[in-house]
Design an enzyme around this catalytic site. Structure first.
Site, PDB file in Angstrom:
ATOM      1  N   SER A 107       9.792 -17.002  24.443  1.00 58.39           N
ATOM      2  CA  SER A 107      11.087 -17.553  24.058  1.00 58.39           C
ATOM      3  C   SER A 107      11.283 -17.541  22.550  1.00 58.39           C
ATOM      4  O   SER A 107      12.367 -17.871  22.068  1.00 58.39           O
ATOM      5  CB  SER A 107      11.220 -18.994  24.570  1.00 58.39           C
ATOM      6  OG  SER A 107      10.158 -19.799  24.070  1.00 58.39           O
ATOM      7  N   HIS A 128      13.333 -12.762  28.365  1.00 57.35           N
ATOM      8  CA  HIS A 128      13.374 -14.221  28.222  1.00 57.35           C
ATOM      9  C   HIS A 128      14.261 -14.838  29.287  1.00 57.35           C
ATOM     10  O   HIS A 128      15.491 -14.871  29.166  1.00 57.35           O
ATOM     11  CB  HIS A 128      13.883 -14.610  26.827  1.00 57.35           C
ATOM     12  CG  HIS A 128      13.940 -16.083  26.607  1.00 57.35           C
ATOM     13  ND1 HIS A 128      14.845 -16.700  25.773  1.00 57.35           N
ATOM     14  CD2 HIS A 128      13.174 -17.090  27.142  1.00 57.35           C
ATOM     15  CE1 HIS A 128      14.654 -17.998  25.797  1.00 57.35           C
ATOM     16  NE2 HIS A 128      13.653 -18.258  26.620  1.00 57.35           N
ATOM     17  N   GLU A 140      17.728 -13.061  28.233  1.00 54.72           N
ATOM     18  CA  GLU A 140      17.813 -12.390  26.941  1.00 54.72           C
ATOM     19  C   GLU A 140      16.810 -11.233  26.932  1.00 54.72           C
ATOM     20  O   GLU A 140      15.624 -11.438  27.181  1.00 54.72           O
ATOM     21  CB  GLU A 140      17.491 -13.358  25.802  1.00 54.72           C
ATOM     22  CG  GLU A 140      18.571 -14.405  25.575  1.00 54.72           C
ATOM     23  CD  GLU A 140      18.236 -15.346  24.425  1.00 54.72           C
ATOM     24  OE1 GLU A 140      19.138 -15.665  23.646  1.00 54.72           O
ATOM     25  OE2 GLU A 140      17.058 -15.771  24.318  1.00 54.72           O
ATOM     26  N   ASN A 178      17.690 -20.072  21.672  1.00 55.28           N
ATOM     27  CA  ASN A 178      16.800 -21.057  21.061  1.00 55.28           C
ATOM     28  C   ASN A 178      17.026 -21.205  19.565  1.00 55.28           C
ATOM     29  O   ASN A 178      16.841 -22.281  18.998  1.00 55.28           O
ATOM     30  CB  ASN A 178      15.339 -20.689  21.334  1.00 55.28           C
ATOM     31  CG  ASN A 178      14.934 -21.012  22.753  1.00 55.28           C
ATOM     32  OD1 ASN A 178      15.645 -21.713  23.463  1.00 55.28           O
ATOM     33  ND2 ASN A 178      13.800 -20.493  23.178  1.00 55.28           N
TER      34      ASN A 178
END
Length: 263
Positions: A107, A128, A140, A178
């Protein structure tokens, strides 16, 4: 699902991804120990039951790396530690077919570094997925510069087969979600520190006032405070002292029964 999927790991992401894949075909899970195999088997079966589908026969859980030899798409979903991930990829080569796509669910770590550790950056992808995997639609996709067009297309096709929406993102720390999300989550912690508001009050405000399905402190608990701190440091965000204190107490969130909330 046209790919023969194998997933290395026994945590929430690995088991959630395995359960989703099992609704589309056969999937293999590689765990590190007998106890990890038992936990992964129970967890995958539990998720499958919640999905309301009888797919348990589609899941094979093993600690023997030889089970990867027939896989066409291998996903690493182990601890978010660059040394552990690099060591995994360096040790894997003898067990995987020469045309298998290699993926990591990191991540926040640089995909290019892990691709180099694999020895096959042309077949590598950052995949991800988000927790809980059965409920979160986004994936992702981050590719190293060497990734071939075939690798990119097969990664997109797998996401489609799993019922996910793939968005290609740059290989930058934290990718998109993130990188934007964790500074906000950490600011919620700092607000609690400054004002002595309760976690429940802050989460209720953001749920009812901003329409968030889950408050920021509950979300940190879901991710895991240890994982959250690791992500924060990777993206150069200041990790609040309260998070470090809770980690030192062993209060990591939902997985330990206590974090900002008690479970």
């Amino acid at each position: 699902m046209s790919e023969r999927l194998a997933i290395a790991g026994s945590g929430a992401i690995a088991c959630g991804l395995a359960a989703v894949a099992a609704t589309r075909g056969e999937v293999t899970v590689l765990a590190r120990s007998d106890s990890s195999c038992e936990r992964a088997t129970a967890k995958v079966h539990s998720i499958c039951e919640r999905l309301g589908t009888a797919v348990n026969g589609n899941v094979t859980v093993s600690r023997d790396a030889h089970v990867l030899r027939d896989a066409t798409f291998v996903v690493e979903a182990i601890v978010e530690d660059p040394h552990a991930k690099a060591a995994f990829w360096e040790d894997l080569d003898a067990h995987v077919a020469g045309d298998a796509i290699l993926a990591t669910t990191t991540s926040s770590l640089p995909v290019s570094d892990l691709a180099q550790a694999s020895g096959h950056p042309e077949r590598f992808v950052g995949l991800h997925v988000f927790n809980p995997v059965p409920k979160m639609d986004l994936v992702e996709l981050a590719f190293p510069p060497e990734a071939s067009p075939t690798t990119k297309q097969r990664a997109r096709d797998l996401c489609t087969a799993l019922g996910k929406t793939a968005v290609e993102v740059p290989d930058t720390p934290g990718f998109v979600v993130n990188r934007l999300l964790f500074p906000f989550l950490f600011e919620a912690v700092r607000l609690m520190e400054r004002t002595e508001l309760s976690a429940e009050a802050i989460d209720t405000c953001m749920q009812l006032g901003a329409g968030h399905p889950m408050g920021p402190l509950a979300l940190l608990d879901l991710v895991g405070l240890d994982v959250s701190a690791a992500i924060g440091r990777t993206i150069d965000a200041d990790v609040p002292a309260t998070i470090d204190r809770l980690i030192a107490e062993g209060a990591l969130g939902r997985k330990t029964g206590r974090g900002f909330h008690t479970y």
